[in-house]
Design a protein around this motif. Structure first.
Motif, PDB file in Angstrom:
ATOM      1  N   LEU A   1      -7.182  27.342  -4.748  1.00 22.93           N
ATOM      2  CA  LEU A   1      -6.743  28.566  -5.665  1.00 22.93           C
ATOM      3  C   LEU A   1      -6.899  30.088  -5.374  1.00 22.93           C
ATOM      4  O   LEU A   1      -6.175  30.935  -5.083  1.00 22.93           O
ATOM      5  CB  LEU A   1      -6.687  28.253  -7.194  1.00 22.93           C
TER       6      LEU A   1
ATOM      7  N   LEU B   1      -5.840  31.045  -2.051  1.00 20.00           N
ATOM      8  CA  LEU B   1      -4.450  31.277  -2.045  1.00 20.00           C
ATOM      9  C   LEU B   1      -4.019  32.775  -2.728  1.00 20.00           C
ATOM     10  O   LEU B   1      -3.276  33.541  -2.422  1.00 20.00           O
ATOM     11  CB  LEU B   1      -3.693  30.180  -2.597  1.00 20.00           C
ATOM     12  N   ALA B   2      -4.750  32.904  -3.878  1.00 19.80           N
ATOM     13  CA  ALA B   2      -4.609  34.234  -4.651  1.00 19.80           C
ATOM     14  C   ALA B   2      -4.705  35.450  -3.809  1.00 19.80           C
ATOM     15  O   ALA B   2      -4.045  36.357  -3.890  1.00 19.80           O
ATOM     16  CB  ALA B   2      -5.480  34.272  -5.904  1.00 19.80           C
TER      17      ALA B   2
ATOM     18  N   CYS C   1       3.103  35.376  -7.198  1.00 25.83           N
ATOM     19  CA  CYS C   1       2.088  34.012  -6.881  1.00 25.83           C
ATOM     20  C   CYS C   1       0.758  34.110  -6.653  1.00 25.83           C
ATOM     21  O   CYS C   1       0.163  33.121  -7.048  1.00 25.83           O
ATOM     22  CB  CYS C   1       2.696  33.813  -5.325  1.00 25.83           C
ATOM     23  N   SER C   2       0.243  35.430  -6.504  1.00 27.18           N
ATOM     24  CA  SER C   2      -1.218  35.648  -6.598  1.00 27.18           C
ATOM     25  C   SER C   2      -1.711  35.702  -7.992  1.00 27.18           C
ATOM     26  O   SER C   2      -2.688  35.192  -8.177  1.00 27.18           O
ATOM     27  CB  SER C   2      -1.460  37.159  -5.709  1.00 27.18           C
TER      28      SER C   2
ATOM     29  N   CYS D   1      -1.825  31.921  -9.233  1.00 27.18           N
ATOM     30  CA  CYS D   1      -2.851  31.099  -8.556  1.00 27.18           C
ATOM     31  C   CYS D   1      -4.139  31.661  -9.256  1.00 27.18           C
ATOM     32  O   CYS D   1      -5.161  30.708  -9.643  1.00 27.18           O
ATOM     33  CB  CYS D   1      -2.996  31.395  -7.234  1.00 27.18           C
TER      34      CYS D   1
END
Length: 93
Positions: A38, A41-42, A69-70, A73
């Motif tokens: 996570l 991804l962020a 999305c960031s 996450c």
């Protein structure tokens, strides 16, 4: 395989106790993988969002979507960490 032995031919041979132990192990494994994935991804979504917004071919809607999305996450990561803290303190009692 993260859900081993579930979904394999050996799953039917497990006792109830072995099934519970394997399920708990899988839950711990999934939480630890999420703690690693996570934040990566962020950070990746944030960098890509900034690059997309500031680049020569800027795409505002894509930048906003990647920014969201960031944030999602990062929020899920924080919720996961806070949830694990509460779970650990309850086990100590």
């Amino acid at each position: 395989m993260a859900n081993w032995p579930f979904g394999t031919p050996w799953a039917k041979d497990l006792t109830d106790k072995e099934r519970r132990i394997a399920a708990e192990h899988n839950r711990r494994h999934h939480r630890s993988v999420a703690r690693i994935i996570l934040p990566v991804l962020a950070f990746g979504f944030a960098v890509t969002s900034i690059d997309s917004f500031a680049g020569p071919k800027s795409n505002r809607s894509a930048s906003i979507a990647l920014g969201v999305c960031s944030i999602v996450c990062a929020g899920v990561f924080v919720a996961l960490i806070k949830g694990d803290r509460g779970r650990r303190s309850l086990k100590r009692r």
